[in-house]
Enzyme design. Structure first.
Site, short mmCIF file in Angstrom:
data_model
loop_
_atom_site.label_atom_id
_atom_site.label_comp_id
_atom_site.label_asym_id
_atom_site.label_seq_id
_atom_site.Cartn_x
_atom_site.Cartn_y
_atom_site.Cartn_z
N HIS A 159 83.67 -5.21 44.11
CA HIS A 159 84.40 -4.24 43.62
C HIS A 159 85.91 -4.60 43.54
CE1 HIS A 159 80.99 -1.64 42.95
NE2 HIS A 159 80.75 -1.88 44.00
N CYS A 181 85.23 -6.09 37.95
CA CYS A 181 86.17 -5.41 37.12
C CYS A 181 87.53 -5.97 36.89
CB CYS A 181 86.40 -3.80 37.32
SG CYS A 181 84.78 -3.08 37.03
#
Lengths: 428, 599
Positions: A169, A211
């Site tokens: 993440h 991301c």
């Protein structure tokens, strides 16, 4: 044993005799050798060894897919010939033997369960709490506590091509580790620069699957580094599909399509990075994967996938010459006395982890997995209707990342000071 | 000249051949358990010369580690699951605590040398077995046991001086360590045939091994004079109820362990490098059928072809062993039918259980209960040693240590001089208090449980320390794993008629080490425990930063206002504005007047 050494002696003598028979001058032989480089299996690359650092930065069961991502690449580099001694694998959690896993000692990256990514012969070098930004930087720069075993060290040199893969993440220019600490783009950039100064790499392929992944490479400034992320700044990266028997998304889109492409790659096929990147379309990824090429003048069209993910490299010419660059693939048929083979033997002898079956196992895996490229496609049609997991920092149910907290605090602090100043000025 | 050279070479090779006389014994044991589960033990023993520079089958890595660390004896174990003593009785080979555990003895002249050896050993084993053993280098987790992890002498000598120079022991455990394929594969690679042939081939299916209810594998390195010995042992408990039965009514070993490939060559094929390969089955009340192999050492011998033996063991006798020598077998398999009673299982002398008591984040306690199994009697009482090590953040109040026998408190010695003086049940107490961030606490206790007593309880209270934010692990809210406590019991006396030296594994199972004078105690590990520590909200520092910034800015604004505002200036702006307005109108009038004049 003695028979074999006698045989080797005879072979060496024969080789020498044939070499003498071909009455070339050394200069011509050298010229021939360097001219042959363009047609050698290593293509335009002049590296002598391959190393891979594969990092899963996420802990917890619900991040299963990040471990599957990392293991997909582990499987690929191993299948294409990089031995375990040249792979640093970091897994922040153990999902394969987790009580929640209904398939013990297995990790699947596809709901069809055709390929167990965990395999029977895995070596995890850093796991659990050991997976920290500090240890990643230590591995890259080779600064370790005394007594660190060789299996945990990245013993690259100026001829080494490094494949660095990070998944987890992240957000704008940062990547979270275990939901606790984080690494910034600047940290990795400086570590790579330090590696360049210490002559610890020839070229680097950096891949981030998170991301806003491209931002993780935004600060890189060292030459010879090709970076690609699964998404641009402001974009999320998405998971591919859900496995109902595991109860989770099992792989992310970038890695899924990468694996899909890689399963059809063989060590000597000469697939280029450009061919690979062309598979990673916005339609498939739901995000933009654009390579950052300005530090990599050679370009993705000339660079082969096996320059980074395989173990195919040029060999030094033996006395007598007469051959073009040989491939020295661990999984391949040809074995030569190349520079990296010697390097390897030293490594293995040093850490005492004799891995005699490594080559054979890799070969077997290569043979076995040839046909799986097509079969991995099952589950694709599922993708449209399953809930997508997002790899953004805020999407995690866990605590907010420290960096975001700091940024948040700083911004709010600045805002408050401004507000207070305005209030007091108003009062004034 | 040439002849002389050849002679030298020949002599050297003969010498090498003599020095590298290596042995490799592999054995397996199958024991049906009362609840339909089946315990499987694989045991491997390799021996070589410590000074040999060349090894034929012995793993070079282990020889290098033994030479480099100066270790005299070390045992590493990886375990997943828990051995259920009450259901399954005493384990065939000592059960181990959950996670990873390492203990070692060093023949070192000083503690510094032993510490260095330990640091090297943890790093090398950690690299070898893909485990986070480097965490054991930390002085926060290493302890030096004095009473346990050594041959049982039964005496209550607990002073630090009892640690002789050739016997410096270190112990550390990682209860939260994950155990998976990456640990088992290097363990299997230490065997000459890896998991391709021999007994180890039965461990070939990783999903069956780690799908077992209890899996534990250990590696023990021992130096005895010139000999270097590596003993590996793996214990699995498989639920046979989930696996299809053979037509004969039993379970084939290969299908139990998930290595049944179907077709012809299916069973155990001895490893070519093995000096001996044997399979033992304990079948009291149950039945075992063997396919192939040569049967040795059984109560009822019956040679046959396909179904070699079908022996219903004599119910009246003690646990009966059926043993097969499968050194020459090509395709050996054995089918076992559990009897369904409590046959063959023997309860340990004492059951041990540990619980964490108390509630809240501040205080807590630990209570350890030793209970004699129902119906068992001991003529002279039971002597037991308790080993409990706790991390530094568990601050034990040693004055709260209380020992009860059947609910009646027993005096606990408060100093070394008192120990054993008043004939109390607590014969010895060794207490090493923990030091914050430096050293864990260690408690070693020797208790004599009278023959009349059935329950002994040891309890104490502790306080939980506050950790710094950087000291919390990423999953702090899960809780902190406390290392398992160990109860060490006197060696088990062997069964009547047991002949030593025939099988190392059976010697171990019967509770005796094969070497004379090295009687090992029986260890009963208690289950791990999770402790909840006061865990902050980790975003707290940032909330605090924000809060402080808010207050600071408000303060600064107020301060600025107070400093710059003057009471006389109230309405000053209004006054000025009025003046300006008047000035403007005056100017206007003046301009008008000037214009009028010029007209």
């Amino acid at each position: 044993m003695r028979t074999w050494s006698a045989l080797a002696l005879v072979l060496a003598l024969v080789a020498r005799a044939t070499g003498d028979a071909a009455a070339d001058t050394p200069a011509r032989r050298a010229e021939a050798f360097f001219q042959s480089s363009s047609s050698s299996p290593a293509g335009g690359s002049n590296h002598t060894s391959n190393w891979a650092v594969l990092v899963d930065a996420s802990r917890y069961w619900f991040n299963y897919r990040h471990i599957a991502n990392t293991l997909s690449l582990y499987r690929t580099v191993k299948r294409l010939g990089i031995p375990d001694s040249n792979i640093i694998l970091m897994l922040a959690d153990d999902v394969s033997c987790s009580p929640r896993n209904s398939f013990p000692a297995s990790v699947f990256g596809n709901a069809n369960h055709l390929a167990n990514l965990y395999g029977d012969n895995i070596e995890v070098d850093y796991r659990g709490y050991e997976v920290t930004p500090e240890n990643l930087l230590r591995v890259l720069t080779d600064r370790h506590a005394p007594g660190t075993p060789r299996s945990k060290r990245l013993l690259t040199d100026a001829g080494s091509n490094l494949f660095l893969y990070i998944t987890g993440h992240g957000g704008d220019e940062f990547m979270k580790f275990q939901d606790q600490t984080e690494i910034m783009s600047k940290d990795i950039a400086d570590a790579l620069e330090q590696m360049r100064e210490k002559r610890r790499y020839n070229e680097v392929l950096f891949i981030a699957e998170t991301c806003q992944a491209a931002t993780l490479a935004a600060r890189f400034y060292s030459p010879g580094v090709l970076a690609i992320g699964s998404s641009e700044k402001g974009e999320n990266s998405y998971s591919h599909h859900l496995d109902r028997s595991i109860g989770l998304s099992v792989i992310d889109r970038f890695t899924y399509w990468t694996l899909e492409f890689m399963e059809s790659v063989t060590p000597h096929a000469g697939a280029t990075l450009a061919q690979w990147f062309s598979q990673l379309t916005n339609h498939r990824l739901h995000s933009t994967a654009k390579p950052r090429l300005e530090l990599f003048p050679r370009g993705a069209h000339d660079a082969r996938v096996t320059d980074f993910l395989g173990h195919v490299s040029k060999a030094a010419p033996m006395a007598g010459g007469g051959y073009e660059g040989l491939s020295s693939s661990r999984g391949g048929r040809v074995r030569t006395e190349s520079a990296d083979a010697g390097d390897d033997a030293a490594t293995r002898g040093g850490d005492g982890r004799g891995d005699g079956t490594g080559g054979g196992a890799a070969a077997a895996a290569a043979g076995k997995s040839g046909g799986e490229g097509a079969r991995l496609k099952v589950g694709d049609e599922d993708a449209g209707r399953v809930p997508k997991a997002v790899d953004g920092g805020w999407a995690t149910p866990g605590a907010r990342a420290r960096g975001e907290g700091v940024a948040f605090a700083a911004v709010s602090c600045a805002a408050l000071v401004g507000a207070a100043a305005w209030v007091s000025a108003k009062a004034y | 000249m040439l002849i002389a050279f050849l002679l030298v070479v020949l002599a050297a090779s003969v010498g090498a051949a003599r020095e590298s006389r290596e042995t490799f014994q592999e054995e397996a044991l199958v024991r049906p358990l009362p609840d339909g589960r089946i315990a499987f033990v694989a045991h491997f023993r390799q021996e070589t010369s410590l000074v040999a520079r060349h090894h034929e089958t012995f793993p070079k890595a282990i020889a290098q580690i033994a030479r480099a660390t100066g270790v005299a004896d070390a045992e590493l174990s990886f375990t997943q699951g828990r051995w259920m003593y009450r259901r399954w009785g005493r384990p065939p080979v000592g059960a181990k605590p959950i996670g990873a555990e390492l203990w070692a003895a060093f023949a070192a002249e000083s503690d510094e040398v032993a510490d260095e050896g330990w640091a090297n050993l943890t790093a090398m084993f950690g690299g070898q077995f893909c485990a986070s053993l480097s965490a054991l280098r930390d002085e926060q987790v290493v302890v030096e046991p004095a009473l346990v992890f050594r041959p049982w002498d039964g005496s209550a000598r607990v002073d630090r001086d009892g640690i002789s120079s050739d016997n410096r022991r270190r112990h550390g455990s990682l209860p939260a360590e994950a155990v998976c394929t990456e640990n088992l594969t290097p363990w299997l690679k230490l065997l000459p045939c890896r998991d391709r042939a021999g007994i180890a081939a039965l461990l070939g299916s990783r999903s069956s091994v780690f799908g077992a209810e209890y899996v534990s594998f250990t590696a023990r390195v021992r130096v005895r004079g010139d000999a270097l010995e590596l003993t590996q042992s793996a214990t699995l408990v498989v639920d046979a109820n989930k696996i299809a039965r053979e037509p004969e009514g039993g379970h084939r070993l290969t299908s139990l362990l998930g290595v049944d490939r179907g077709g012809g060559a299916n069973g155990i094929r001895a490893c070519a490098a093995a000096t001996s390969t044997a399979v033992h089955v304990q079948t009291k009340g149950g039945t075992a059928f063997a396919f192939g192999g040569r049967k040795v050492h059984t109560a009822v011998a019956d040679e046959g072809r396909r179904v070699d033996t079908a022996v219903a063991a004599d119910e009246a006798s003690r646990p009966a062993w059926l043993s097969w020598d499968v050194s020459a077998a090509e395709d050996f398999d054995v089918a076992v039918r559990p009897g369904g009673g409590d046959e063959g299982t023997v309860a340990p002398e004492l059951y041990a259980e540990r619980v964490v008591t108390g509630s809240g984040y501040h205080r807590g306690g630990i209570s350890i209960e030793l209970r004699r199994p129902e119906g068992s009697k001991s003529a002279s009482g039971t002597r037991a040693r308790l080993f409990q090590t706790l991390p530094w953040y568990v601050r034990v109040f040693i004055h709260t240590l209380a020992v009860e026998m059947d609910g009646v408190p027993v005096p606990v010695p408060t100093s070394g001089a008192d120990v054993g003086a008043n004939g109390g049940a607590v014969e010895a107490l060794r207490w090493v208090p923990g030091v914050d961030r430096r050293r864990p606490s260690t408690m070693e206790l020797q208790v004599l449980m009278p023959a009349s007593a059935s329950v002994a309880r040891v309890s104490f209270k502790f306080e939980k320390a506050f950790l710094r934010i950087s000291e919390f692990p990423p999953d702090a809210n899960r809780g902190f794993d406390l290392p398992a406590a160990l109860l060490s019991l006197p060696p088990v006396s062997p069964r009547d008629g047991h002949e030593f030296g025939e099988s190392r594994l059976l010697d171990l199972v019967e509770g005796v080490a094969s070497e004379v004078g090295d009687t090992h105690s029986e260890g009963v590990y208690m289950q791990g425990a999770l402790l909840t520590l006061p865990t902050p909200d980790f975003s707290m520092p940032f909330n605090v930063t924000t809060m402080v910034c808010t207050l600071m800015s408000l303060l600064a604004g107020a301060l600025l206002t107070t400093l710059t505002r003057r009471p006389g200036w109230e309405g000053f702006g209004k006054l000025k504005a009025e003046q300006r307005k008047r000035l403007k109108s005056l100017e206007k009038e003046a301009r008008k007047a000037r214009a009028g004049k010029s007209e």
